[in-house]
Design a protein around this motif. Sequence first.
Motif, PDB file in Angstrom:
ATOM      1  N   SER A 197       0.814  -1.221   0.000  1.00  0.00           N
ATOM      2  CA  SER A 197       0.000   0.000   0.000  1.00  0.00           C
ATOM      3  C   SER A 197       0.841   1.262   0.000  1.00  0.00           C
ATOM      4  CB  SER A 197      -0.959   0.019   1.183  1.00  0.00           C
ATOM      5  OG  SER A 197      -0.824  -1.097   1.984  1.00  0.00           O
ATOM      6  N   THR A 198       2.107   1.151   0.374  1.00  0.00           N
ATOM      7  CA  THR A 198       2.939   2.350   0.336  1.00  0.00           C
ATOM      8  C   THR A 198       3.789   2.364  -0.926  1.00  0.00           C
ATOM      9  OG1 THR A 198       4.439   1.168   1.752  1.00  0.00           O
ATOM     10  CG2 THR A 198       3.020   2.798   2.805  1.00  0.00           C
ATOM     11  N   GLY A 199       4.427   3.496  -1.168  1.00  0.00           N
ATOM     12  CA  GLY A 199       5.075   3.762  -2.435  1.00  0.00           C
ATOM     13  C   GLY A 199       6.011   2.723  -3.019  1.00  0.00           C
ATOM     14  N   LYS A 200       7.032   2.347  -2.260  1.00  0.00           N
ATOM     15  CA  LYS A 200       8.128   1.577  -2.834  1.00  0.00           C
ATOM     16  C   LYS A 200       7.863   0.070  -2.760  1.00  0.00           C
ATOM     17  CE  LYS A 200      12.664   1.280  -1.326  1.00  0.00           C
ATOM     18  NZ  LYS A 200      13.251   1.139  -0.089  1.00  0.00           N
ATOM     19  N   PRO A 201       8.084  -0.686  -3.843  1.00  0.00           N
ATOM     20  CA  PRO A 201       7.925  -2.140  -3.742  1.00  0.00           C
ATOM     21  C   PRO A 201       8.887  -2.704  -2.699  1.00  0.00           C
ATOM     22  CG  PRO A 201       8.192  -1.492  -6.021  1.00  0.00           C
ATOM     23  CD  PRO A 201       8.466  -0.266  -5.192  1.00  0.00           C
ATOM     24  N   LYS A 202       8.458  -3.765  -2.032  1.00  0.00           N
ATOM     25  CA  LYS A 202       9.324  -4.311  -0.983  1.00  0.00           C
ATOM     26  C   LYS A 202       9.839  -5.686  -1.373  1.00  0.00           C
ATOM     27  CE  LYS A 202       5.023  -5.295   1.344  1.00  0.00           C
ATOM     28  NZ  LYS A 202       4.116  -4.292   0.872  1.00  0.00           N
ATOM     29  N   GLY A 203      11.036  -5.981  -0.884  1.00  0.00           N
ATOM     30  CA  GLY A 203      11.673  -7.250  -1.223  1.00  0.00           C
ATOM     31  C   GLY A 203      11.269  -8.325  -0.225  1.00  0.00           C
ATOM     32  N   VAL A 204      10.345  -9.187  -0.644  1.00  0.00           N
ATOM     33  CA  VAL A 204       9.898 -10.273   0.225  1.00  0.00           C
ATOM     34  C   VAL A 204      10.986 -11.348   0.263  1.00  0.00           C
ATOM     35  CG1 VAL A 204       8.183 -12.126   0.467  1.00  0.00           C
ATOM     36  CG2 VAL A 204       7.460  -9.814  -0.217  1.00  0.00           C
ATOM     37  N   ASP A 212      -4.829  -0.482   0.015  1.00  0.00           N
ATOM     38  CA  ASP A 212      -4.672   0.297  -1.211  1.00  0.00           C
ATOM     39  C   ASP A 212      -3.858  -0.434  -2.262  1.00  0.00           C
ATOM     40  OD1 ASP A 212      -6.232   2.455  -0.506  1.00  0.00           O
ATOM     41  OD2 ASP A 212      -4.634   3.302   0.716  1.00  0.00           O
ATOM     42  N   VAL A 213      -4.099  -1.725  -2.365  1.00  0.00           N
ATOM     43  CA  VAL A 213      -3.445  -2.505  -3.411  1.00  0.00           C
ATOM     44  C   VAL A 213      -4.521  -2.870  -4.416  1.00  0.00           C
ATOM     45  CG1 VAL A 213      -2.336  -4.725  -3.905  1.00  0.00           C
ATOM     46  CG2 VAL A 213      -1.652  -3.423  -1.897  1.00  0.00           C
ATOM     47  N   ILE A 214      -4.218  -2.712  -5.697  1.00  0.00           N
ATOM     48  CA  ILE A 214      -5.183  -3.142  -6.704  1.00  0.00           C
ATOM     49  C   ILE A 214      -4.589  -4.303  -7.493  1.00  0.00           C
ATOM     50  CG2 ILE A 214      -6.615  -1.087  -6.886  1.00  0.00           C
ATOM     51  CD1 ILE A 214      -4.914  -0.024  -9.030  1.00  0.00           C
ATOM     52  N   ASN A 215      -5.472  -5.056  -8.122  1.00  0.00           N
ATOM     53  CA  ASN A 215      -5.044  -6.284  -8.774  1.00  0.00           C
ATOM     54  C   ASN A 215      -5.456  -6.205 -10.240  1.00  0.00           C
ATOM     55  OD1 ASN A 215      -4.711  -8.967  -9.610  1.00  0.00           O
ATOM     56  ND2 ASN A 215      -5.003  -9.691  -7.516  1.00  0.00           N
ATOM     57  N   VAL A 216      -4.484  -5.872 -11.083  1.00  0.00           N
ATOM     58  CA  VAL A 216      -4.765  -5.642 -12.497  1.00  0.00           C
ATOM     59  C   VAL A 216      -4.257  -6.843 -13.285  1.00  0.00           C
ATOM     60  CG1 VAL A 216      -4.411  -4.064 -14.425  1.00  0.00           C
ATOM     61  CG2 VAL A 216      -4.425  -3.184 -12.100  1.00  0.00           C
ATOM     62  N   SER A 217      -5.155  -7.566 -13.899  1.00  0.00           N
ATOM     63  CA  SER A 217      -4.789  -8.789 -14.623  1.00  0.00           C
ATOM     64  C   SER A 217      -3.949  -9.724 -13.760  1.00  0.00           C
ATOM     65  CB  SER A 217      -3.993  -8.447 -15.892  1.00  0.00           C
ATOM     66  OG  SER A 217      -4.762  -7.656 -16.733  1.00  0.00           O
ATOM     67  N   HIS A 253      -1.899  -8.914 -11.556  1.00  0.00           N
ATOM     68  CA  HIS A 253      -0.638  -8.303 -11.100  1.00  0.00           C
ATOM     69  C   HIS A 253      -0.933  -7.308  -9.996  1.00  0.00           C
ATOM     70  CE1 HIS A 253       1.005 -10.267 -14.450  1.00  0.00           C
ATOM     71  NE2 HIS A 253       0.641  -9.394 -15.360  1.00  0.00           N
ATOM     72  N   ARG A 254      -0.158  -7.399  -8.948  1.00  0.00           N
ATOM     73  CA  ARG A 254      -0.367  -6.508  -7.816  1.00  0.00           C
ATOM     74  C   ARG A 254       0.237  -5.150  -8.049  1.00  0.00           C
ATOM     75  NH1 ARG A 254       1.212  -9.621  -2.423  1.00  0.00           N
ATOM     76  NH2 ARG A 254       1.542  -7.546  -1.593  1.00  0.00           N
ATOM     77  N   MET A 255      -0.522  -4.117  -7.699  1.00  0.00           N
ATOM     78  CA  MET A 255      -0.044  -2.769  -7.933  1.00  0.00           C
ATOM     79  C   MET A 255      -0.452  -1.907  -6.742  1.00  0.00           C
ATOM     80  SD  MET A 255       1.034  -2.105 -11.087  1.00  0.00           S
ATOM     81  CE  MET A 255      -0.207  -2.914 -12.065  1.00  0.00           C
ATOM     82  N   GLY A 256       0.478  -1.149  -6.210  1.00  0.00           N
ATOM     83  CA  GLY A 256       0.120  -0.233  -5.133  1.00  0.00           C
ATOM     84  C   GLY A 256      -0.405   1.053  -5.755  1.00  0.00           C
ATOM     85  N   THR A 257      -1.531   1.560  -5.237  1.00  0.00           N
ATOM     86  CA  THR A 257      -2.040   2.811  -5.813  1.00  0.00           C
ATOM     87  C   THR A 257      -1.004   3.928  -5.604  1.00  0.00           C
ATOM     88  OG1 THR A 257      -3.236   3.147  -3.756  1.00  0.00           O
ATOM     89  CG2 THR A 257      -4.489   2.287  -5.602  1.00  0.00           C
ATOM     90  N   ALA A 258      -0.327   3.906  -4.468  1.00  0.00           N
ATOM     91  CA  ALA A 258       0.664   4.947  -4.185  1.00  0.00           C
ATOM     92  C   ALA A 258       1.835   4.889  -5.171  1.00  0.00           C
ATOM     93  CB  ALA A 258       1.184   4.792  -2.761  1.00  0.00           C
ATOM     94  N   GLU A 259       2.162   3.665  -5.562  1.00  0.00           N
ATOM     95  CA  GLU A 259       3.268   3.466  -6.502  1.00  0.00           C
ATOM     96  C   GLU A 259       2.916   4.119  -7.857  1.00  0.00           C
ATOM     97  OE1 GLU A 259       3.718  -0.743  -6.723  1.00  0.00           O
ATOM     98  OE2 GLU A 259       5.398  -0.625  -8.123  1.00  0.00           O
ATOM     99  N   VAL A 260       1.675   3.917  -8.298  1.00  0.00           N
ATOM    100  CA  VAL A 260       1.245   4.510  -9.573  1.00  0.00           C
ATOM    101  C   VAL A 260       1.145   6.030  -9.429  1.00  0.00           C
ATOM    102  CG1 VAL A 260      -0.511   4.470 -11.388  1.00  0.00           C
ATOM    103  CG2 VAL A 260      -0.025   2.383 -10.102  1.00  0.00           C
ATOM    104  N   GLU A 261       0.632   6.489  -8.289  1.00  0.00           N
ATOM    105  CA  GLU A 261       0.547   7.939  -8.062  1.00  0.00           C
ATOM    106  C   GLU A 261       1.937   8.580  -8.118  1.00  0.00           C
ATOM    107  OE1 GLU A 261      -1.422   8.172  -4.290  1.00  0.00           O
ATOM    108  OE2 GLU A 261      -3.337   7.535  -5.155  1.00  0.00           O
ATOM    109  N   ALA A 308      -4.582  10.993  -7.618  1.00  0.00           N
ATOM    110  CA  ALA A 308      -5.109   9.918  -6.761  1.00  0.00           C
ATOM    111  C   ALA A 308      -5.545   8.783  -7.674  1.00  0.00           C
ATOM    112  CB  ALA A 308      -6.285  10.419  -5.942  1.00  0.00           C
ATOM    113  N   VAL A 309      -5.142   7.567  -7.291  1.00  0.00           N
ATOM    114  CA  VAL A 309      -5.408   6.404  -8.133  1.00  0.00           C
ATOM    115  C   VAL A 309      -6.291   5.410  -7.369  1.00  0.00           C
ATOM    116  CG1 VAL A 309      -4.276   4.335  -9.077  1.00  0.00           C
ATOM    117  CG2 VAL A 309      -3.325   6.609  -9.550  1.00  0.00           C
ATOM    118  N   VAL A 310      -7.276   4.889  -8.056  1.00  0.00           N
ATOM    119  CA  VAL A 310      -8.104   3.822  -7.460  1.00  0.00           C
ATOM    120  C   VAL A 310      -8.328   2.721  -8.489  1.00  0.00           C
ATOM    121  CG1 VAL A 310      -9.355   5.360  -5.872  1.00  0.00           C
ATOM    122  CG2 VAL A 310     -10.292   4.927  -8.155  1.00  0.00           C
TER     123      VAL A 310
END
Length: 630
Positions: free
Chosen positions: A250-257, A502-507, A509-517, A530-532
């Motif tokens: 949900s926050t900006g930067k992707p995290k390394g799991v 605030d995570v969306i699932n496009v096809s 694929h996981r995408m954080g709205t903050a990341e797109v913003e 603002a992205v939804v």
Amino acid sequence: MSDRLHTLSGYLYEYQKSVTQPEEFWARIADSFYWRKRWSKTLKWNFKDPDVKWFVNGKLNITENIFERNMFTMADRPAIIWEPNDPNEASRTLTYKELFHEVCRFANALKAKGIEKGDRVIIYMPMVPEAAVAMLACARIGAIHSVVFAGFSASALADRIKDCGAKAVLTSDGNFRGSKKIAVKGLVDEALEKSPVDTVIVYQRTHQEITMKEGRDFWWHDAVADQADTNVAEEMDSEDMLFILYTSGSTGKPKGVVHTTGGYMVYTKYSFENVFQYSPGDVYWCTADIGWITGHSYIVYGPLLCGATTLMFEGVPTYPDAGRFWAVVEKHKVNQFYTAPTAIRALQAYGTEPIQGYDLSSLKVLGSVGEPINEEAWHWYHTHIGKDKCPIVDTWWQTETGGIMVSPLAGITPTKPAYATLPLPGIQLCIVDADGNELTGNGVEGNLCVKFPWPSMIRTTYGDHDRCKQTYFSTYPNMYFTGDGVKRDHDGYYRILGRVDDVINVSGHRMGTAEVENAINEHPKVIESAVVGYPHEVKGQGIYAYVICDLTNRTEENLIQEIKDSVSKIIGPIAKPDKIQLVPGLPKTRSGKIMRRILRKVAENSLDNMGDTSTLLDPEVVKQIIEGRK
Ligand code: 6R9
């Protein structure tokens, strides 16, 4: 040795045991693997820090469990069948022995380039067997791989190289994808300007013109040319890192799991053989890309640990036409087929004509993963692909869970459309309300948590343990919070309702709205955005962006295009907004928070119930947004 369950009562019995005596249960499963040294304690854990350790002090190498453990019985069995993008190019088959030799040669090549145990290696490659070879060679020598989906941009690649401090990048000259040829090495060069590494190894796939930097860049075929096809595996601790995989939150930067060796090995094999009911000799095909967790656990590690034949497909579902998946099923006599709802819906749109004429009678099991599968797609899949005889395993899990958590066991668990059904043995689910109270009994709906550790769970987020704690273990004390909403029906079956954050699932694929913003905001003309997500027929969810911008010297149309291009460049084409609406302002509370709830309603076009808007700073803005909606 197989730990496959065969009946529903067998499953229920095992499940009960796995909950009442989890350590004994997992120790028994783990004992069928090859350990250089057996563990001293099965599990040590707390979810507060969090600190989870499985098979403590056990020593092993995961590739020894794929190769050496089975070599006497399986040497000539096909390990990987590769189907290229272009159906006119020959497919390839690598037996276990051949794959083992390739892995050893490449492991030796990595060592010769100075890569050592603990070093991070980025893999940015197309879907060719060498991508799996690269992962396994890293595991062989104890290097930590981080696969980056080859559709990500140069800048997304640079961020990941930097975050994990990679020493090398393994890549290709170019990739084939449908009718397109993508200049991958150029993107790598661009990324390396920002985040340099010592070594780049380039697999020759498209034979296109590229630049090679002296002393840094080497061809794959040169690097392995003089290497021996034997290699002594590095001894790893059960809790040594196996890989890092970046994912959006949900926050900006992707995290390394971060996933570690012993537990991940045990769980991916166990879940693979049970969910798909794989029998020796079957051909199993998962259509995911190795850049996602599904590719890691259920193209590479799970199947290979089981001695399975795993099919790798380089192309896309609609090239050269919408019958390609079915042509591949027929050609290789696929028995288990595992794909995403978005692919099913996309093919559904072409009708049943592209299926006609293909022999799909080899199919025994169909799988679904990545997002909720709607009932219509479920029935289409069941009727037209499975011919009403193949069970569908709707598998719910996450990058963080490492393996499948909730799913029918094929042919064993009675299925119900759109339901992931029941947890796998060892998985203790819990549904909580917003305050964290557990909702017991059936017929309840809330947030999905897990209250007891399982072997393949996330251990940390690379370089930032606190982020792991905050994201997954702080919302509800002593529980892992998944971020998904769920319903448990009157039969005790689970239905995943989608993300509650605030995570969306496009096809899929996981995408954080903050990341797109953040990507949108990098455009110099953008003031705020603002992205939804909103419901999308094929993709599951589409990306809707509300943008405040300065329109001087631009037409609206130009600027929208520029923003789309720039998001593609910063993250990758998968993050490109489907709709961009230029707005005069955003609905904010008096404390300055964007009210996404309202923006979601507008994007969904459900305007009759906007909920409480009394805390808005300027209610007029909402009216203007509604009037200008796309
Ligand atoms: C494996 C994978 C994880 C998120 C997850 C959930 C959604 C995955 C699902 C599903 C409903 C299923 N998700 N499988 N939702 N039914 N069978 O996809 O991992 O990319 O990390 O995504 O995907 O929302 O939280 P990842």
